[in-house]
Motif scaffolding. Structure first.
Motif, PDB file in Angstrom:
ATOM      1  N   THR A  41      -1.607   6.592  -2.535  1.00  0.00           N
ATOM      2  CA  THR A  41      -1.067   7.367  -3.653  1.00  0.00           C
ATOM      3  C   THR A  41      -0.774   6.477  -4.870  1.00  0.00           C
ATOM      4  OG1 THR A  41       1.165   7.096  -2.802  1.00  0.00           O
ATOM      5  CG2 THR A  41       0.025   9.116  -2.192  1.00  0.00           C
ATOM      6  N   THR A  42      -0.693   5.163  -4.636  1.00  0.00           N
ATOM      7  CA  THR A  42      -0.443   4.261  -5.770  1.00  0.00           C
ATOM      8  C   THR A  42      -1.733   3.617  -6.268  1.00  0.00           C
ATOM      9  OG1 THR A  42      -0.037   2.339  -4.380  1.00  0.00           O
ATOM     10  CG2 THR A  42       1.870   3.712  -4.909  1.00  0.00           C
ATOM     11  N   ALA A  43      -2.837   3.922  -5.601  1.00  0.00           N
ATOM     12  CA  ALA A  43      -4.122   3.343  -6.042  1.00  0.00           C
ATOM     13  C   ALA A  43      -4.619   4.121  -7.248  1.00  0.00           C
ATOM     14  CB  ALA A  43      -5.141   3.413  -4.916  1.00  0.00           C
ATOM     15  N   ASN A  44      -5.226   3.436  -8.155  1.00  0.00           N
ATOM     16  CA  ASN A  44      -5.795   4.128  -9.316  1.00  0.00           C
ATOM     17  C   ASN A  44      -7.146   4.693  -8.914  1.00  0.00           C
ATOM     18  OD1 ASN A  44      -5.944   4.883 -12.060  1.00  0.00           O
ATOM     19  ND2 ASN A  44      -7.297   3.173 -12.440  1.00  0.00           N
ATOM     20  N   TYR A 130       6.120  -2.888  -9.714  1.00  0.00           N
ATOM     21  CA  TYR A 130       5.233  -3.302  -8.619  1.00  0.00           C
ATOM     22  C   TYR A 130       4.063  -2.336  -8.480  1.00  0.00           C
ATOM     23  CZ  TYR A 130       9.109  -6.368  -7.792  1.00  0.00           C
ATOM     24  OH  TYR A 130      10.077  -7.334  -7.971  1.00  0.00           O
ATOM     25  N   CYS A 131       3.880  -1.465  -9.471  1.00  0.00           N
ATOM     26  CA  CYS A 131       2.830  -0.442  -9.362  1.00  0.00           C
ATOM     27  C   CYS A 131       2.277  -0.078 -10.738  1.00  0.00           C
ATOM     28  CB  CYS A 131       3.400   0.792  -8.658  1.00  0.00           C
ATOM     29  SG  CYS A 131       2.205   2.129  -8.526  1.00  0.00           S
ATOM     30  N   ALA A 132       1.127  -0.642 -11.040  1.00  0.00           N
ATOM     31  CA  ALA A 132       0.518  -0.380 -12.347  1.00  0.00           C
ATOM     32  C   ALA A 132       0.112   1.088 -12.481  1.00  0.00           C
ATOM     33  CB  ALA A 132      -0.696  -1.284 -12.540  1.00  0.00           C
ATOM     34  N   THR A 133      -0.376   1.660 -11.402  1.00  0.00           N
ATOM     35  CA  THR A 133      -0.800   3.065 -11.474  1.00  0.00           C
ATOM     36  C   THR A 133       0.382   3.974 -11.782  1.00  0.00           C
ATOM     37  OG1 THR A 133      -2.387   2.518  -9.772  1.00  0.00           O
ATOM     38  CG2 THR A 133      -2.084   4.845 -10.229  1.00  0.00           C
ATOM     39  N   CYS A 134       1.543   3.658 -11.169  1.00  0.00           N
ATOM     40  CA  CYS A 134       2.717   4.524 -11.369  1.00  0.00           C
ATOM     41  C   CYS A 134       3.325   4.319 -12.755  1.00  0.00           C
ATOM     42  CB  CYS A 134       3.804   4.218 -10.338  1.00  0.00           C
ATOM     43  SG  CYS A 134       3.206   3.893  -8.681  1.00  0.00           S
ATOM     44  N   ASP A 135       3.435   3.069 -13.190  1.00  0.00           N
ATOM     45  CA  ASP A 135       4.234   2.771 -14.386  1.00  0.00           C
ATOM     46  C   ASP A 135       3.415   2.351 -15.606  1.00  0.00           C
ATOM     47  OD1 ASP A 135       6.464   3.267 -12.832  1.00  0.00           O
ATOM     48  OD2 ASP A 135       6.641   1.181 -12.195  1.00  0.00           O
ATOM     49  N   SER A 152      -5.026  -6.395  -5.557  1.00  0.00           N
ATOM     50  CA  SER A 152      -3.974  -5.570  -6.184  1.00  0.00           C
ATOM     51  C   SER A 152      -3.823  -5.936  -7.650  1.00  0.00           C
ATOM     52  CB  SER A 152      -2.627  -5.772  -5.491  1.00  0.00           C
ATOM     53  OG  SER A 152      -2.681  -5.341  -4.174  1.00  0.00           O
ATOM     54  N   ALA A 153      -3.791  -7.232  -7.919  1.00  0.00           N
ATOM     55  CA  ALA A 153      -3.647  -7.670  -9.309  1.00  0.00           C
ATOM     56  C   ALA A 153      -4.848  -7.197 -10.128  1.00  0.00           C
ATOM     57  CB  ALA A 153      -3.518  -9.190  -9.364  1.00  0.00           C
ATOM     58  N   ALA A 154      -6.029  -7.319  -9.551  1.00  0.00           N
ATOM     59  CA  ALA A 154      -7.241  -6.915 -10.284  1.00  0.00           C
ATOM     60  C   ALA A 154      -7.214  -5.426 -10.612  1.00  0.00           C
ATOM     61  CB  ALA A 154      -8.480  -7.244  -9.451  1.00  0.00           C
ATOM     62  N   THR A 155      -6.821  -4.612  -9.640  1.00  0.00           N
ATOM     63  CA  THR A 155      -6.802  -3.170  -9.920  1.00  0.00           C
ATOM     64  C   THR A 155      -5.707  -2.866 -10.953  1.00  0.00           C
ATOM     65  OG1 THR A 155      -5.493  -2.835  -7.926  1.00  0.00           O
ATOM     66  CG2 THR A 155      -7.801  -2.363  -7.745  1.00  0.00           C
ATOM     67  N   GLY A 156      -4.598  -3.598 -10.879  1.00  0.00           N
ATOM     68  CA  GLY A 156      -3.540  -3.424 -11.881  1.00  0.00           C
ATOM     69  C   GLY A 156      -4.051  -3.767 -13.277  1.00  0.00           C
TER      70      GLY A 156
END
Ligand code: NDP
Length: 306
Positions: A41-44, A130-135, A152-156
């Motif tokens: 759910t936090t994945a883009n 801690y969640c680029a997709t959320c915030d 994780s960093a790359a997807t963020g």
């Protein structure tokens, strides 16, 4: 108390895939968790799950859930508070119920690692995330730093690169260690600057993040003015409850599983990000695969017992 042949703990990709197979194998089970989809759910954008060229994480999570429901199953939304072993059975207590199970598939995933630097805790929710997709959306046209050099960093960075005016990707190592296709995409974005061999030593701000202090062995200390800091430096396994009943883990807390996803405790299986399985390659596709392998072996275990 509710008696079941199998209790699946966790409703991420591993847990839902395990339940889909449990439904097909007609195993009397319950699928317990408090977040349908888990980490998904936090994945883009998910672009590496076979069959979907590109799909939003929450949308794919919904498709997993629909598949469970299509087969007559459901997600029981309860928070697991304790796990005990009583003879050959497992007792699982949630905020609403107690379950007595012959077998367990434990898929409780992992949680974000923290940097542990000054300012991180104090400014969490005030620029530290801690969640680029959320915030990510809060940082439109602002300047942000993403810490970490893995997937994780790359997807963020890929999320923020299209929202923020400027995104620094700060990695302590000499080269990124994410999928090459993502490195190409990151480098193609002129809003992103990769800063290697650099550690964050402090996050500074009075009421919100204002800057970060950094250290590079060659260039010494320096600072960058940023509005947001996304800490994406890996995950720690949620294995505490399993450890309490004696399930063996490696030294970092990942549950040691055999090829059939069994653990050192008969009847107790584990799958997904919380395990040592799939050569520590933690992807949705490997989590789902581990979940179904676990269910198949639970099925054989239960048949052997009958
Ligand atoms: P990883 O452990 O893969 O990477 C963590 C990164 O953070 C590394 O670059 C590491 O540096 C760095 N790091 C760790 N601790 C610190 C610290 N204290 N200070 C600074 N940097 C630090 O974690 P990820 O969260 O990226 O990925 C976890 C798992 O999830 C992986 O298996 C990954 O493949 C998977 N994943 C898959 C995705 C997908 O869609 N395919 C998306 C996101 C995650 P160093 O390299 O120096 O150790």
């Amino acid at each position: 108390m509710i008696e079941k042949d199998l209790v699946i703990l966790g409703t991420g990709g591993a847990g839902m895939a395990a339940s889909i197979y449990a439904l097909r194998y007609r195993i009397d089970h319950v699928l317990l968790g408090d977040l349908p989809g888990g980490t998904l759910t936090t994945a883009n954008m998910v672009e590496n799950y076979p069959g979907y060229k590109s799909i939003l994480g929450p949308e794919l999570a919904m498709k997993f859930q629909e598949h469970v429901e299509y087969l007559g199953g459901k997600i029981t939304l309860e928070r697991v508070s304790s796990l005990q072993k009583e003879g050959d059975y497992f007792l699982i207590t949630t905020d609403k119920e107690t379950y007595k199970a012959k077998t367990v598939i434990y898929t409780l995933g992992s949680h974000h690692r923290h940097l542990g630097v000054k300012g991180e805790k104090e400014l969490e929710g005030r620029g530290v995330s801690y969640c680029a997709t959320c915030d990510g959306a809060f940082f439109r046209n602002k300047t942000v730093a993403v810490i970490g050099g893995g997937d994780s960093a790359a997807t963020g960075v890929l999320v923020l690169g299209n929202i923020a005016a400027k995104t620094y990707m700060i990695h302590r190592g000499p080269e990124l260690r994410t999928e090459p296709i993502w490195i190409e995409q990151i480098k193609a974005n002129s809003n992103v600057e990769i800063v290697l061999n650099t550690n964050v030593t402090e996050i500074v701000g009075s009421t919100k993040v204002e800057k970060i202090l950094l250290d590079n062995p060659l260039h010494g200390s320096f600072e960058l003015a940023v509005d947001g800091v996304f800490v994406e430096i890996g995950l720690n396994p949620n294995s505490e409850m399993a450890q309490q009943i004696g399930v063996a883990t490696d030294k970092t807390g990942y549950i040691i599983v055999k090829e059939d996803m069994s653990t050192n405790i008969p009847g107790f299986y584990a799958a997904g990000d919380v395990t040592t399985g799939s050569s520590y390659f933690r992807q949705l596709v490997t989590a789902a695969s581990e979940g179904v392998i676990a269910t198949y072996n639970v099925y054989k275990y239960l048949k052997g017992k009958k």
